[in-house]
Design a protein around this motif. Structure first.
Motif, PDB file in Angstrom:
ATOM      1  N   LEU A 187       0.850  -1.185   0.000  1.00 43.59           N
ATOM      2  CA  LEU A 187       0.000   0.000   0.000  1.00 43.59           C
ATOM      3  C   LEU A 187       0.888   1.236   0.000  1.00 43.59           C
ATOM      4  N   PRO A 188       0.351   2.404  -0.334  1.00 44.04           N
ATOM      5  CA  PRO A 188       1.191   3.609  -0.352  1.00 44.04           C
ATOM      6  C   PRO A 188       1.844   3.856   1.009  1.00 44.04           C
ATOM      7  N   SER A 189       3.121   4.162   1.002  1.00 43.90           N
ATOM      8  CA  SER A 189       3.837   4.465   2.247  1.00 43.90           C
ATOM      9  C   SER A 189       3.784   5.963   2.504  1.00 43.90           C
ATOM     10  N   SER A 190       4.037   6.336   3.762  1.00 45.26           N
ATOM     11  CA  SER A 190       4.090   7.749   4.159  1.00 45.26           C
ATOM     12  C   SER A 190       5.440   7.979   4.827  1.00 45.26           C
ATOM     13  N   ARG A 191       6.119   9.036   4.440  1.00 39.32           N
ATOM     14  CA  ARG A 191       7.436   9.279   5.023  1.00 39.32           C
ATOM     15  C   ARG A 191       7.755  10.768   5.064  1.00 39.32           C
ATOM     16  N   ARG A 192       8.475  11.156   6.071  1.00 40.40           N
ATOM     17  CA  ARG A 192       9.131  12.456   6.122  1.00 40.40           C
ATOM     18  C   ARG A 192      10.444  12.265   6.879  1.00 40.40           C
ATOM     19  N   GLY A 193      11.462  12.949   6.433  1.00 44.23           N
ATOM     20  CA  GLY A 193      12.766  12.773   7.041  1.00 44.23           C
ATOM     21  C   GLY A 193      13.324  11.386   6.802  1.00 44.23           C
ATOM     22  N   ALA A 202      19.024   7.600  18.201  1.00 46.98           N
ATOM     23  CA  ALA A 202      18.168   7.972  19.328  1.00 46.98           C
ATOM     24  C   ALA A 202      18.747   7.500  20.654  1.00 46.98           C
ATOM     25  N   ALA A 203      18.501   8.293  21.687  1.00 41.35           N
ATOM     26  CA  ALA A 203      18.996   7.938  23.025  1.00 41.35           C
ATOM     27  C   ALA A 203      18.143   6.842  23.657  1.00 41.35           C
ATOM     28  N   VAL A 204      16.850   6.869  23.381  1.00 37.40           N
ATOM     29  CA  VAL A 204      15.926   5.856  23.902  1.00 37.40           C
ATOM     30  C   VAL A 204      15.125   5.314  22.731  1.00 37.40           C
ATOM     31  N   VAL A 205      15.078   3.993  22.609  1.00 38.28           N
ATOM     32  CA  VAL A 205      14.338   3.360  21.510  1.00 38.28           C
ATOM     33  C   VAL A 205      13.379   2.326  22.090  1.00 38.28           C
ATOM     34  N   LYS A 333      12.405  14.342  23.677  1.00 37.60           N
ATOM     35  CA  LYS A 333      11.600  14.620  22.488  1.00 37.60           C
ATOM     36  C   LYS A 333      11.624  13.429  21.544  1.00 37.60           C
ATOM     37  N   LEU A 334      10.433  13.128  20.983  1.00 38.83           N
ATOM     38  CA  LEU A 334      10.378  12.068  19.977  1.00 38.83           C
ATOM     39  C   LEU A 334      11.089  12.537  18.715  1.00 38.83           C
ATOM     40  N   VAL A 335      11.978  11.703  18.200  1.00 38.46           N
ATOM     41  CA  VAL A 335      12.701  12.070  16.984  1.00 38.46           C
ATOM     42  C   VAL A 335      12.334  11.176  15.809  1.00 38.46           C
ATOM     43  N   ALA A 336      11.738   9.997  16.082  1.00 41.29           N
ATOM     44  CA  ALA A 336      11.453   9.095  14.971  1.00 41.29           C
ATOM     45  C   ALA A 336      10.317   8.141  15.314  1.00 41.29           C
ATOM     46  N   ILE A 337       9.507   7.846  14.283  1.00 33.36           N
ATOM     47  CA  ILE A 337       8.469   6.813  14.333  1.00 33.36           C
ATOM     48  C   ILE A 337       8.614   5.967  13.079  1.00 33.36           C
ATOM     49  N   ALA A 338       8.639   4.657  13.247  1.00 35.48           N
ATOM     50  CA  ALA A 338       8.652   3.744  12.098  1.00 35.48           C
ATOM     51  C   ALA A 338       7.635   2.635  12.366  1.00 35.48           C
ATOM     52  N   VAL A 339       6.752   2.430  11.405  1.00 37.95           N
ATOM     53  CA  VAL A 339       5.732   1.389  11.528  1.00 37.95           C
ATOM     54  C   VAL A 339       5.706   0.590  10.235  1.00 37.95           C
ATOM     55  N   LYS A 340       5.722  -0.731  10.387  1.00 37.73           N
ATOM     56  CA  LYS A 340       5.576  -1.613   9.236  1.00 37.73           C
ATOM     57  C   LYS A 340       4.479  -2.619   9.546  1.00 37.73           C
ATOM     58  N   TYR A 361       0.969  13.155  15.454  1.00 35.29           N
ATOM     59  CA  TYR A 361       2.128  13.713  16.169  1.00 35.29           C
ATOM     60  C   TYR A 361       3.097  14.285  15.137  1.00 35.29           C
ATOM     61  N   SER A 362       2.639  15.378  14.535  1.00 39.22           N
ATOM     62  CA  SER A 362       3.303  15.936  13.357  1.00 39.22           C
ATOM     63  C   SER A 362       4.578  16.694  13.681  1.00 39.22           C
ATOM     64  N   ARG A 363       4.894  16.872  14.966  1.00 42.22           N
ATOM     65  CA  ARG A 363       6.160  17.519  15.323  1.00 42.22           C
ATOM     66  C   ARG A 363       7.302  16.519  15.412  1.00 42.22           C
ATOM     67  N   VAL A 364       7.009  15.260  15.214  1.00 43.38           N
ATOM     68  CA  VAL A 364       8.080  14.259  15.127  1.00 43.38           C
ATOM     69  C   VAL A 364       8.718  14.409  13.748  1.00 43.38           C
ATOM     70  N   PRO A 365      10.008  14.692  13.671  1.00 47.00           N
ATOM     71  CA  PRO A 365      10.610  15.054  12.374  1.00 47.00           C
ATOM     72  C   PRO A 365      10.816  13.898  11.413  1.00 47.00           C
ATOM     73  N   HIS A 366      10.971  12.691  11.928  1.00 46.67           N
ATOM     74  CA  HIS A 366      11.302  11.564  11.060  1.00 46.67           C
ATOM     75  C   HIS A 366      10.266  10.449  11.240  1.00 46.67           C
ATOM     76  N   VAL A 367       9.508  10.177  10.190  1.00 44.81           N
ATOM     77  CA  VAL A 367       8.427   9.185  10.280  1.00 44.81           C
ATOM     78  C   VAL A 367       8.392   8.351   9.002  1.00 44.81           C
ATOM     79  N   LEU A 368       8.218   7.049   9.183  1.00 42.96           N
ATOM     80  CA  LEU A 368       8.046   6.135   8.059  1.00 42.96           C
ATOM     81  C   LEU A 368       6.930   5.154   8.418  1.00 42.96           C
ATOM     82  N   VAL A 369       5.896   5.105   7.586  1.00 48.23           N
ATOM     83  CA  VAL A 369       4.793   4.167   7.791  1.00 48.23           C
ATOM     84  C   VAL A 369       4.616   3.353   6.508  1.00 48.23           C
ATOM     85  N   GLU A 370       4.773   2.034   6.647  1.00 53.54           N
ATOM     86  CA  GLU A 370       4.636   1.129   5.508  1.00 53.54           C
ATOM     87  C   GLU A 370       3.603   0.055   5.850  1.00 53.54           C
TER      88      GLU A 370
END
Length: 780
Positions: A187-193, A202-205, A333-340, A361-370
Motif C-alpha cells: 500500500l502507499p507508504s508515508s514518510r518524512r525525514g 536515538a537515546a531511547v528506543v 523529544k520524539l525524533v522518529a516513528i517507524a511502523v511496518k 504527532y506531526s512535530r516528530v521530524p522523522h516518520v516512516l509508515v509502511e
C-alpha cells in the motif's frame, strides 16, 4: 468569489479571518452567528415511527407475488467447480427460478462464495431447494492465516492482478500501489525525514509488535434487497443501503439499463458501518442474484442475508500485524516513528492502518509508515467506520505510553508536545482536567505498587479525520406552498445518524418556522441526487445544501414581502417569532404564503466546494480547496481483576470536534455509538477461522461477542464547536472520528493498571494473565 470576514475558531480562541466565499453562497454561519433552532438538542423526527414499529425496513417490504431467494455458498476455502446443475432444484414444487452463479472450471476463493441461487414462494422452500443443486468441487490448497500467507511458498490466493474496490465508505486517497510478491501487495507508504537514521542515533528506543483482529460489521439489519421489474427495461429496488445512488448505478450497470430507469428506495436502515454500498456486498452478488431471479421468474424477489452469511461474506475490518519503533533524544523529544504493517482483507484489499502514526504527532521530524495487503482465502474486507484508523491508533498510542515509561516521561505531556493541532492540544488539556488525569494516574501507580488484586487504569488516545463533505453532490429542493407548508427533499438515506432531523432543523432556522412545520422527504432516488453515508460526509454534504435551498426560497419570499409591505427587499426583517416585518408593518408566515402568485415557491440548492479549513488543514490539503482536520481525544478508565484477567471499561470521556454542531442530541448519540463500537473492538470482538478447514467458527452473535448493556462504560461526551469557515452551515461529520481512539485509550488504560502491556486485541482474560506471567501466552 466574494471575500468575507468571518469569526472563526473554537472556545475562547476565535479570530477574524478573511475567507473567499463562492458567489451565490449565503454568509456562512460563524462564531458570531446566533441561531435559535440549529444547535439545540432535538429529538429525531422519525423516532416515533421507529419505536412504534411503523418504520418500514427492507426486511418488511411485502409485494404481491413476492418470492424469497436463497444462495448456495461454497463450503470450501479454495476450490474449482468441476460441474454444476440447478435443474433438479428448479423442478421442485414452490420453486419459481434457479440460477447458477459459478461456472464449471471457475476457482472459488473462500468458504461462503456464491455458487447458485433459487427463488421460491416461501423462505424455507428456497433454503430446502439448495440441497437439490448438484455441484462437484475440486479442493485446492488454501491459507487463512495472515502471517502464514505472507511467507514465500504459501498457496497463491489470486492467479492474476486484483482490482481495487472503492466505496463512499473509504477514506479519500487510500488505495493500493499495484501487484506485489506472492500474496503480499504493498500500500502507499508515508514518510518524512529519515526515520531509520534517526532511530539509529536515538537515546531511547522502543521496539515492539502489535496486532489487531478481524472485526465484522454485525449490523442489526443484515444486507438485503428486493427487486421488482416494472417492464423489460425498468426496475424498482428496495435496499438496506448506505448509498441509494450507488445501488442505482450498480443495478443499471449489471442489467444494461439507463440510470433513470432504476428506482431505489431506502426508507429506513437498520445500521451500516461501511459495508452497505452498492447493490451487492463485498463477497456476494446480491443485486445480480435478486434481479436475475426476479427477471427469470417474472415476479419480485426478496433476498435477505441470514446472520451466518452476514458474518462470512459481507465485509469486515481487516486485521493488522504492526512492527513499531519509536525513538527519543536525551531531552525526551520524539525524533522518529517507524511502523511496518501486514494485514489481511481476505480476498479483498484495504488493510491499511490509517494516518494516526504519521499525521497526529506531526512535530516528530522523522516518520516512516509502511503497510501491505496480504491475501488470504477468507471473505473480503471492506470499509468499516474509519478504515484502518482504529488499528493504527491502537499500536502507536500504546507504543507512545511504553516509550514514555521507558524514558520516564509523562505520557500525556509527550502527546501534547508533539501534536501541532490547536484543537486537539486543547482537548488533551481540558480533557485531562475534566477527567482528573493527574490524580487518577497517581492512584493507579499506588495500586500497582501495592499489588492490589483489582486495579484501575487510565489511558488517553487521539483521532484524526478530514472534512470530506462533497460540493455539488447533494441537490436539495425546498418547496413553500400557498397553505404555508414547507417541504425539504433530497435522495439521501438516513442510516440512523439523524440527517432527516438536521434537514428539518436547518430549514426551520432559515425560514424562522417551528420544526413541526417542515416536512422532510428522503430515502428515494427520485428525490434528487445525494451522497452515500460513509466517511463522515452526510451532514457536511447535505446540511449546507439544505441551507442554500432554503435561503433561495426565503429570498423569493422576501421579494414578495417587500412588495406587500411597501419597502425595499433589503429592509424586510425576518423575526424570530416567525413574522416578517418592514415599514412598521408585519406579516405572519402563513399570511405571506397565501399571497403567493402561484401554487408554490420551489428553490434548489447544493453545497459549494469546501472554502475554509481553519484552524488546521487535513494532511495533504493546502491552499484553495484545503479541508479541515477534525480533532478528537478520548480518555478511558478500566478495571482489571488480576486474578481472573477480566477487564471492564468503566468510563470514557470523549472530546470531539465536528465543526458547528447541528443537533447535539443525535451528535452525542453518534459519539456514544462510536465509543461502544470501539469498546467492543477492544475487549470482545474477533472473527475466528479454523486454519485446518478454512471456515469461520463463530458466524453468529452468540459466539461472536459484541458489547451488551453491561459491557458499556459510562460515557461523557464533550462537543467542541469549531468554526472552520468550510461551508455555509459549518457542519462537519462525526461518524468516523468517534470510534478511532477508543480501543487505543482502553489498551493504554490496561497498561497503566497492570504495568505491563497487552499488545494484541481483543484484550481477553487469557492475554491479561499471560502478560502478567500467570499463564503461557496463546500458542506457546
Amino acid at each position: 468569489m466574494t471575500r468575507k470576514t468571518l469569526t472563526l475558531g473554537f472556545a475562547d480562541r476565535t479570530t477574524d479571518i478573511e475567507v473567499d466565499v463562492p458567489e451565490g453562497e449565503p454568509r456562512p454561519w460563524d462564531a458570531d452567528t446566533k441561531l435559535r433552532r440549529v444547535g439545540v438538542a432535538t429529538p429525531r423526527i422519525d423516532g416515533a415511527a421507529k419505536v412504534t414499529g411503523k418504520a418500514t425496513y427492507t426486511f418488511d417490504v411485502a409485494l404481491p407475488g413476492l418470492l424469497h431467494a436463497a444462495v448456495l455458498r461454497c463450503p470450501l476455502p479454495a476450490a474449482r467447480v468441476k460441474s454444476i446443475s440447478v435443474a433438479k432444484a428448479e423442478a421442485l414444487e414452490g420453486v419459481a427460478a434457479a440460477i447458477a452463479i459459478a461456472s464449471a472450471g471457475e476457482r472459488l476463493l473462500f468458504a461462503g462464495q456464491d455458487v447458485a441461487a433459487v427463488a421460491a414462494i416461501r423462505p424455507e422452500l428456497a433454503h430446502d431447494a439448495l440441497a437439490a443443486i448438484e455441484v462437484e468441487y475440486e479442493a485446492l490448497p488454501f491459507v487463512v492465516d495472515t502471517l502464514a500467507a505472507a511467507k514465500p511458498g504459501a498457496p497463491a490466493v489470486h492467479e492474476g492482478a486484483v482490482s481495487e474496490r472503492h466505496t463512499e465508505g473509504d477514506e479519500p486517497g487510500a488505495g493500493g500501489e499495484g501487484p506485489g510478491k506472492g500474496n503480499v501487495r504493498p500500500l502507499p507508504s508515508s514518510r518524512r525525514g529519515d526515520a531509520r537514521k534517526a532511530l539509529s542515533k536515538a537515546a531511547v528506543v522502543h521496539r515492539a509488535s502489535y496486532s489487531t483482529q478481524v472485526q465484522t460489521h454485525s449490523a442489526l439489519e443484515t444486507h438485503g434487497i428486493v427487486v421488482r421489474w416494472d417492464g423489460k427495461n425498468k426496475l424498482t429496488a428496495w435496499c438496506s443501503t448506505q448509498g441509494i445512488f450507488s445501488v442505482r448505478d450498480e443495478l443499471a450497470e449489471i442489467f444494461g439499463l439507463q440510470s433513470d430507469d432504476v428506482t431505489v428506495i431506502t426508507e429506513f436502515l437498520g445500521g451500516g458501518f461501511g459495508a452497505k454500498f452498492g447493490a451487492s456486498a463485498p463477497g456476494t452478488r446480491l443485486g445480480f442474484i435478486a434481479g436475475e431471479l426476479a427477471r427469470k421468474a417474472g415476479k419480485p424477489v426478496k433476498l435477505m442475508c441470514d446472520r451466518h452469511e452476514e458474518q462470512v461474506c459481507t465485509g469486515n475490518r481487516p486485521d493488522s500485524h504492526q512492527e513499531v519503533e519509536l525513538g527519543a533524544d536525551k531531552s525526551g523529544k520524539l525524533v522518529a516513528i517507524a511502523v511496518k504493517s501486514l494485514g489481511t482483507a481476505g480476498i479483498g484489499t484495504g488493510a491499511g492502518i490509517g494516518r494516526n502514526a504519521f499525521s497526529i504527532y506531526s512535530r516528530v521530524p522523522h516518520v516512516l509508515v509502511e503497510s501491505s495487503d496480504v491475501f488470504t482465502n477468507a471473505g473480503p474486507g471492506t470499509a468499516m467506520r474509519a478504515p484502518g484508523h482504529p488499528q493504527g491508533a491502537f499500536a502507536i498510542e500504546l507504543a507512545i505510553d511504553e516509550l514514555a515509561a521507558k524514558a520516564k516521561l509523562d505520557a500525556l505531556a509527550l502527546r501534547i508536545e508533539h501534536d501541532e493541532h490547536p484543537v486537539r492540544r486543547w482537548q488533551f488539556e481540558q480533557g485531562a482536567k475534566r477527567f482528573g488525569w493527574t490524580e487518577a494516574r497517581a492512584r493507579s501507580a499506588a495500586a500497582r505498587s501495592g499489588h492490589a488484586r483489582v486495579r484501575r487504569g487510565y489511558g488517553v488516545a487521539a483521532s484524526i479525520w478530514g472534512d470530506f463533505g462533497r460540493g455539488g453532490a447533494a441537490q436539495v429542493t425546498c418547496t413553500v406552498r400557498r397553505d404555508g407548508s414547507i417541504e425539504i427533499r433530497n435522495g439521501v438515506q438516513d442510516i440512523g445518524g439523524g440527517i432527516g432531523t438536521v434537514m428539518a432543523m436547518v430549514t426551520a432556522e432559515v425560514l424562522a418556522q417551528p420544526l413541526s412545520a417542515v416536512r422532510v422527504v428522503l430515502g428515494h432516488s427520485d428525490d434528487g441526487p445525494s451522497v452515500g453515508s460513509g466517511g463522515s460526509t452526510t451532514t457536511s454534504s447535505v446540511a449546507p445544501a439544505v441551507r442554500n435551498a432554503a435561503e433561495r426560497a426565503r429570498a423569493q419570499l422576501t421579494e414578495l414581502a417587500a412588495e406587500l409591505l411597501g419597502v425595499p427587499a433589503r429592509e424586510v426583517q425576518w423575526r424570530d417569532d416567525g413574522t416578517i416585518a418592514g415599514g412598521g408593518k408585519s406579516l405572519g408566515f402563513a399570511q405571506l404564503c397565501k399571497k403567493l402568485p402561484g401554487e408554490a415557491i420551489v428553490a434548489s440548492g447544493a453545497r459549494a466546494k469546501t472554502f475554509g479549513a481553519y484552524p488546521m488543514p487535513f494532511p495533504g490539503s493546502a491552499g484553495p480547496g484545503a479541508i479541515h482536520q477534525i480533532a478528537g481525544v478520548q480518555f478511558a478508565e478500566v478495571e482489571v481483576d488480576t486474578w481472573t484477567g477480566v477487564v471492564r471499561c468503566t468510563r470514557v470521556l470523549a472530546m470531539h470536534d465536528c465543526g458547528r454542531t447541528m443537533n447535539p442530541l443525535t451528535t452525542r448519540s453518534q459519539v456514544q455509538g462510536g465509543v461502544i463500537l470501539g469498546t467492543s473492538y477492544a475487549l470482545l470482538e474477533e472473527r475466528v477461522l479454523d486454519r485446518d478447514f478454512g471456515r469461520m467458527l463463530n458466524p453468529n452473535l452468540e459466539s461472536y461477542k459484541i458489547a451488551g448493556a453491561r459491557d458499556v462504560p459510562r460515557i461523557e461526551v464533550v462537543l467542541t464547536d469549531v468554526h472552520t469557515g468550510a461551508n455555509s452551515t459549518g457542519a462537519i461529520g462525526i461518524g468516523e472520528p468517534a470510534t478511532i481512539p477508543t480501543a487505543a485509550a482502553i489498551a493504554c488504560a490496561v497498561y497503566d493498571a497492570l504495568g505491563v502491556p497487552v499488545r494484541s486485541l481483543p484484550i481477553t482474560p487469557a492475554k491479561v494473565l499471560a502478560a502478567l506471567g500467570l499463564v503461557p501466552p496463546t500458542g506457546a
